[in-house]
Motif scaffolding. Structure first.
Motif, PDB file in Angstrom:
ATOM      1  N   TYR A  80      28.225   7.296  93.130  1.00 53.39           N
ATOM      2  CA  TYR A  80      27.331   7.787  94.186  1.00 53.39           C
ATOM      3  C   TYR A  80      28.121   8.333  95.369  1.00 53.39           C
ATOM      4  O   TYR A  80      27.880   9.449  95.843  1.00 53.39           O
ATOM      5  N   PHE A  81      29.094   7.563  95.863  1.00 51.12           N
ATOM      6  CA  PHE A  81      29.838   7.999  97.044  1.00 51.12           C
ATOM      7  C   PHE A  81      30.816   9.126  96.722  1.00 51.12           C
ATOM      8  O   PHE A  81      31.048  10.000  97.561  1.00 51.12           O
ATOM      9  N   SER A  82      31.400   9.136  95.527  1.00 51.01           N
ATOM     10  CA  SER A  82      32.297  10.246  95.196  1.00 51.01           C
ATOM     11  C   SER A  82      31.498  11.540  95.040  1.00 51.01           C
ATOM     12  O   SER A  82      31.944  12.603  95.466  1.00 51.01           O
ATOM     13  N   TYR A  83      30.322  11.478  94.439  1.00 50.42           N
ATOM     14  CA  TYR A  83      29.477  12.665  94.340  1.00 50.42           C
ATOM     15  C   TYR A  83      29.091  13.154  95.738  1.00 50.42           C
ATOM     16  O   TYR A  83      29.139  14.346  96.027  1.00 50.42           O
ATOM     17  N   GLY A  84      28.709  12.225  96.598  1.00 46.32           N
ATOM     18  CA  GLY A  84      28.348  12.594  97.963  1.00 46.32           C
ATOM     19  C   GLY A  84      29.505  13.210  98.717  1.00 46.32           C
ATOM     20  O   GLY A  84      29.330  14.153  99.492  1.00 46.32           O
ATOM     21  N   PHE A  85      30.713  12.705  98.491  1.00 41.72           N
ATOM     22  CA  PHE A  85      31.889  13.251  99.174  1.00 41.72           C
ATOM     23  C   PHE A  85      32.171  14.670  98.706  1.00 41.72           C
ATOM     24  O   PHE A  85      32.357  15.584  99.507  1.00 41.72           O
ATOM     25  N   TRP A  86      32.199  14.877  97.395  1.00 45.63           N
ATOM     26  CA  TRP A  86      32.581  16.187  96.858  1.00 45.63           C
ATOM     27  C   TRP A  86      31.497  17.237  97.048  1.00 45.63           C
ATOM     28  O   TRP A  86      31.779  18.428  97.041  1.00 45.63           O
ATOM     29  N   HIS A  87      30.255  16.845  97.215  1.00 41.51           N
ATOM     30  CA  HIS A  87      29.173  17.803  97.400  1.00 41.51           C
ATOM     31  C   HIS A  87      28.669  17.833  98.845  1.00 41.51           C
ATOM     32  O   HIS A  87      27.617  18.398  99.113  1.00 41.51           O
TER      33      HIS A  87
END
Length: 114
Positions: free
Chosen positions: A60-67
């Motif tokens: 969840y947090f890696s997706y939020g960071f990269w997007h």
């Protein structure tokens, strides 16, 4: 529980949709029901739950960071700030005439020194 705190900390944020009793009753009931469900599971299932929750948080947090729109804007700004503007025709002509004058004066100095 986080929603309750956020509603009191950030009162100025516009909320186009509100649930009746949504600012305090619904989040409390939801939290109590989750605790009730977790209380009676076996310990092996509890560990699996924690592992899957951890993996879900990482995704969840890696997706939020990269997007993230802010990250993309910062990246674009850093790229734009590193780009040198292209020379105009007048600046190229000016540079060429300066180089031509410098080379002629250098040729003239060497001829007079001989």
């Amino acid at each position: 529980m986080t929603f309750i705190v956020m509603r009191y900390i950030h009162k100025d944020i516009p909320r186009p949709f509100e649930v009746p009793f949504g600012s305090w009753l619904i989040p409390i009931i939801g939290s109590l029901l989750c605790i009730l469900l977790i209380k009676d599971i076996p310990s092996v299932a509890g560990y699996r739950f924690l592992v899957w929750t951890g993996l879900g948080q990482i995704i969840y947090f890696s997706y939020g960071f990269w997007h993230s729109k802010q990250r993309k804007l910062r990246k674009i700004r850093s790229i734009v700030s590193g780009i040198q503007p292209l020379p105009t025709i007048s600046s190229v002509i000016e540079q060429h005439t300066q180089n031509g004058l410098e080379s002629e004066s250098a040729n003239g100095n060497t001829g007079s020194a001989v």
